[in-house]
Design a protein around this motif. Structure first.
Motif, PDB file in Angstrom:
ATOM      1  N   SER B 113       0.836  -1.199   0.000  1.00  0.00           N
ATOM      2  CA  SER B 113       0.000   0.000   0.000  1.00  0.00           C
ATOM      3  C   SER B 113       0.875   1.255   0.000  1.00  0.00           C
ATOM      4  O   SER B 113       1.917   1.288   0.652  1.00  0.00           O
ATOM      5  CB  SER B 113      -0.888  -0.023   1.242  1.00  0.00           C
ATOM      6  N   PRO B 114       0.425   2.317  -0.708  1.00  0.00           N
ATOM      7  CA  PRO B 114       1.212   3.552  -0.687  1.00  0.00           C
ATOM      8  C   PRO B 114       1.028   4.376   0.590  1.00  0.00           C
ATOM      9  O   PRO B 114       1.704   5.390   0.771  1.00  0.00           O
ATOM     10  CB  PRO B 114       0.662   4.325  -1.900  1.00  0.00           C
ATOM     11  N   GLU B 115       0.146   3.930   1.489  1.00  0.00           N
ATOM     12  CA  GLU B 115      -0.089   4.702   2.722  1.00  0.00           C
ATOM     13  C   GLU B 115       1.213   4.970   3.472  1.00  0.00           C
ATOM     14  O   GLU B 115       2.063   4.095   3.557  1.00  0.00           O
ATOM     15  CB  GLU B 115      -1.003   3.909   3.673  1.00  0.00           C
ATOM     16  N   PRO B 116       1.314   6.176   4.065  1.00  0.00           N
ATOM     17  CA  PRO B 116       2.548   6.483   4.807  1.00  0.00           C
ATOM     18  C   PRO B 116       2.663   5.634   6.079  1.00  0.00           C
ATOM     19  O   PRO B 116       1.654   5.203   6.644  1.00  0.00           O
ATOM     20  CB  PRO B 116       2.398   7.967   5.156  1.00  0.00           C
ATOM     21  N   LYS B 154      14.173   6.124  -9.674  1.00  0.00           N
ATOM     22  CA  LYS B 154      15.461   5.786 -10.308  1.00  0.00           C
ATOM     23  C   LYS B 154      15.860   4.348  -9.964  1.00  0.00           C
ATOM     24  O   LYS B 154      16.388   3.614 -10.803  1.00  0.00           O
ATOM     25  CB  LYS B 154      16.549   6.762  -9.845  1.00  0.00           C
ATOM     26  N   ILE B 155      15.629   3.974  -8.718  1.00  0.00           N
ATOM     27  CA  ILE B 155      15.950   2.592  -8.307  1.00  0.00           C
ATOM     28  C   ILE B 155      15.109   1.612  -9.121  1.00  0.00           C
ATOM     29  O   ILE B 155      15.612   0.609  -9.626  1.00  0.00           O
ATOM     30  CB  ILE B 155      15.686   2.419  -6.785  1.00  0.00           C
ATOM     31  N   GLU B 189       6.315  -2.531  -9.734  1.00  0.00           N
ATOM     32  CA  GLU B 189       5.606  -1.314  -9.396  1.00  0.00           C
ATOM     33  C   GLU B 189       5.838  -0.922  -7.937  1.00  0.00           C
ATOM     34  O   GLU B 189       5.907   0.256  -7.594  1.00  0.00           O
ATOM     35  CB  GLU B 189       4.106  -1.534  -9.662  1.00  0.00           C
ATOM     36  N   TYR B 190       5.960  -1.932  -7.080  1.00  0.00           N
ATOM     37  CA  TYR B 190       6.102  -1.624  -5.653  1.00  0.00           C
ATOM     38  C   TYR B 190       7.316  -0.758  -5.342  1.00  0.00           C
ATOM     39  O   TYR B 190       7.384  -0.125  -4.303  1.00  0.00           O
ATOM     40  CB  TYR B 190       6.106  -2.905  -4.821  1.00  0.00           C
ATOM     41  N   LEU B 191       8.281  -0.719  -6.265  1.00  0.00           N
ATOM     42  CA  LEU B 191       9.461   0.108  -5.991  1.00  0.00           C
ATOM     43  C   LEU B 191       9.105   1.596  -6.025  1.00  0.00           C
ATOM     44  O   LEU B 191       9.773   2.418  -5.414  1.00  0.00           O
ATOM     45  CB  LEU B 191      10.584  -0.204  -6.986  1.00  0.00           C
ATOM     46  N   ASP B 192       8.041   1.941  -6.762  1.00  0.00           N
ATOM     47  CA  ASP B 192       7.512   3.309  -6.722  1.00  0.00           C
ATOM     48  C   ASP B 192       6.513   3.491  -5.585  1.00  0.00           C
ATOM     49  O   ASP B 192       6.455   4.531  -4.949  1.00  0.00           O
ATOM     50  CB  ASP B 192       6.764   3.621  -8.032  1.00  0.00           C
ATOM     51  N   VAL B 193       5.723   2.445  -5.366  1.00  0.00           N
ATOM     52  CA  VAL B 193       4.547   2.572  -4.504  1.00  0.00           C
ATOM     53  C   VAL B 193       4.882   2.502  -3.018  1.00  0.00           C
ATOM     54  O   VAL B 193       4.342   3.274  -2.215  1.00  0.00           O
ATOM     55  CB  VAL B 193       3.521   1.458  -4.873  1.00  0.00           C
ATOM     56  N   ALA B 194       5.754   1.591  -2.628  1.00  0.00           N
ATOM     57  CA  ALA B 194       6.041   1.388  -1.203  1.00  0.00           C
ATOM     58  C   ALA B 194       6.558   2.692  -0.593  1.00  0.00           C
ATOM     59  O   ALA B 194       7.368   3.385  -1.200  1.00  0.00           O
ATOM     60  CB  ALA B 194       7.079   0.283  -1.025  1.00  0.00           C
ATOM     61  N   PRO B 195       6.087   3.036   0.605  1.00  0.00           N
ATOM     62  CA  PRO B 195       6.549   4.302   1.200  1.00  0.00           C
ATOM     63  C   PRO B 195       8.059   4.314   1.488  1.00  0.00           C
ATOM     64  O   PRO B 195       8.676   5.372   1.477  1.00  0.00           O
ATOM     65  CB  PRO B 195       5.729   4.417   2.489  1.00  0.00           C
ATOM     66  N   LEU B 269      14.600  -4.238   0.273  1.00  0.00           N
ATOM     67  CA  LEU B 269      13.287  -4.546   0.835  1.00  0.00           C
ATOM     68  C   LEU B 269      12.339  -3.366   0.648  1.00  0.00           C
ATOM     69  O   LEU B 269      12.554  -2.311   1.235  1.00  0.00           O
ATOM     70  CB  LEU B 269      13.412  -4.844   2.343  1.00  0.00           C
ATOM     71  N   PRO B 270      11.291  -3.528  -0.163  1.00  0.00           N
ATOM     72  CA  PRO B 270      10.252  -2.508  -0.199  1.00  0.00           C
ATOM     73  C   PRO B 270       9.373  -2.699   1.026  1.00  0.00           C
ATOM     74  O   PRO B 270       9.009  -3.830   1.345  1.00  0.00           O
ATOM     75  CB  PRO B 270       9.483  -2.841  -1.478  1.00  0.00           C
ATOM     76  N   VAL B 271       9.064  -1.619   1.731  1.00  0.00           N
ATOM     77  CA  VAL B 271       8.398  -1.752   3.032  1.00  0.00           C
ATOM     78  C   VAL B 271       7.151  -0.873   3.101  1.00  0.00           C
ATOM     79  O   VAL B 271       7.179   0.295   2.697  1.00  0.00           O
ATOM     80  CB  VAL B 271       9.380  -1.381   4.161  1.00  0.00           C
ATOM     81  N   GLY B 272       6.069  -1.434   3.631  1.00  0.00           N
ATOM     82  CA  GLY B 272       4.840  -0.670   3.850  1.00  0.00           C
ATOM     83  C   GLY B 272       3.768  -1.591   4.412  1.00  0.00           C
ATOM     84  O   GLY B 272       4.048  -2.740   4.778  1.00  0.00           O
ATOM     85  N   TYR B 273       2.539  -1.079   4.477  1.00  0.00           N
ATOM     86  CA  TYR B 273       1.412  -1.949   4.817  1.00  0.00           C
ATOM     87  C   TYR B 273       1.105  -2.810   3.594  1.00  0.00           C
ATOM     88  O   TYR B 273       1.363  -2.407   2.453  1.00  0.00           O
ATOM     89  CB  TYR B 273       0.171  -1.108   5.136  1.00  0.00           C
TER      90      TYR B 273
END
Lengths: 295, 295
Positions: B113-116, B154-155, B189-195, B269-273
């Protein structure tokens, strides 16, 4: 003598170039089939080398099929909804603080009590370790738990002999000042005393039903992550250990414990309650600012 | 024409043998100075090889000063009493069961999720990771936390380009059946989306005050253990991630994030909810009996 015509030198030269090329291709094949060993010490103990060569580790960096550790591997597994626990911000912060406080009390302990520990607890900490992610979900780990006194003693003898060689070979070294102090380093009483020794093996490759080898990508990283979970689980249960990596003893310990050739020793953890008079070096951990960079 | 005497062929032959020997010794010198690369892909991108050479990892297995991870390193630290928490058997069992249940709910999740997420929670999970043991207490880790949208993008571009190369090069392979299915693998996509993206670097060596290199024994194992603690801490806080090891992108990501040459990327590690509609493959973990051996 008629054979030695003016053209012969050219034929000989061509022949030599062909020989040189054949020579070169043979060498290439030779060097491609074995990892480079530029450490002269290795030559002296070939049986150790054999075991330490981890071709899988080296080649995994080139052949990885996917950088993401796809749980489920190559099979076409059905996807199911996943809704993990989610906490409100305050509770989340509190949980993260509590977990850090818990882990921050962990220390490597070499003074272990001989008191027995319930085996069901050991089962649970190993179950916890087994939840680690692994490259292509290969779960490339074997946990050998030794409670048998005789086997523990044999392990001690193997480890201490190797350690003693290490220390004696460095006697002329600037590091070594005090034989007595060293002695406390190579004598590992806890290997007899601890109620359990957990030896963690990484499966460098798997065996397919047709007998062929199956590459276990990133097996060392995967098993090390599992060891991280194991250390956390042990500490959470009120048990202590000291992380050790007696890799030079790997082949002998593997033979002693009758593990197959695809398994390599990664870590040895003596496990039990801390001894009543246990001490630890008065060290500090790096502050957060020294280990994190925010961008 | 007088030069082409009957003896000339012999001279030419001797000359060729000398050339062949010179050729051979040059090749030996060449192959000794770099690790074996039997993957033709490597030749095409020598700058990747340069960074992937981890001599420290290889040599550490021979030069280890002590198999135990002496916390406190070589300094003569005072020893202090250590009395960790200790629980009665029932509580111990209950704690170990609860910890296993907690970790067993963890899954690798690619739908984030993109939530902070509060940064204080990220601070705490990294503090928890930093409690890991390390060879000679070198604490050889750097956690780079990327929240900046432009840097995350960029990553993503770097990682996706590398992944696309991997997939395209395998198009003729028996593995590859369905372009659409592949596409979902290389588009991240998660590399953009994850907070947050947490990039974990291992410090392959340290720099002493006199500018010389200091070996970081077992740095990859140490940092992988720290990653295990990080995964546990994230899950405990109600956050998700997916373990990825984009090692081929290591040099470019290191340059992007301006990390020094002694640091090598180990994990991203992409991290978020978890996203509300997150799914995971319906996989099973090995039962205890398949991963443990009691002796």
């Amino acid at each position: 003598m008629a054979l030695i015509s003016p053209l012969t030198p050219i034929f000989v030269a061509v022949l030599c170039v062909v020989i040189a090329l054949v020579f070169r291709s043979l060498q290439n094949r030779d060097s491609a089939s074995r990892p480079v060993s530029n450490n002269p010490q290795r030559e002296a103990r070939p049986w150790v080398d054999e075991d330490l060569q981890d071709d899988t580790e080296i080649s995994s960096k080139d052949n990885e099929d996917d950088d993401e550790w796809v749980e489920g591997g190559e099979e076409d597994l059905a996807h199911v909804p996943y809704t993990p626990m989610r906490y409100p911000p305050e509770e989340m912060l509190e949980r993260s603080q509590h977990f850090y406080s818990l882990l921050n009390q962990r220390r490597s302990v070499r003074f272990i009590s001989p008191e027995p520990v319930p085996r069901a607890v050991i089962d649970n900490v190993i179950r916890a370790a087994g939840t680690a992610p692994s490259g292509a979900h290969t779960e490339p780990w074997t946990f050998v738990v030794v409670a048998d006194a005789e086997t523990k003693h044999k392990i001690r003898l193997i480890v201490e002999e190797e350690e003693e060689i290490n220390y004696r070979q460095r006697m002329g070294d600037k590091w070594v000042k005090d034989l007595e102090r060293l002695r406390t380093n190579w004598v590992k009483e806890y290997l007899d005393v601890a109620p359990y020794l957990i030896l963690i093996f990484k499966q460098a490759y798997g065996i397919l039903p047709n007998g062929k080898k199956k590459t276990h990508y990133y097996n060392e990283i995967s098993v090390s992550i599992a060891c991280g979970l194991l250390l956390a689980a042990l500490h959470n249960a009120g048990l202590v250990t000291v992380t050790s990596t007696p890799l030079n003893c790997g082949p002998m310990l593997r033979a002693l414990l009758r593990r197959p050739a695809n398994e390599k020793l990664l870590m040895l953890l003596p496990v039990g309650y801390a001894a009543a008079d246990a001490t630890v070096p008065d060290l500090k951990r790096k502050p957060l600012d020294d280990i994190v960079v925010y961008i």
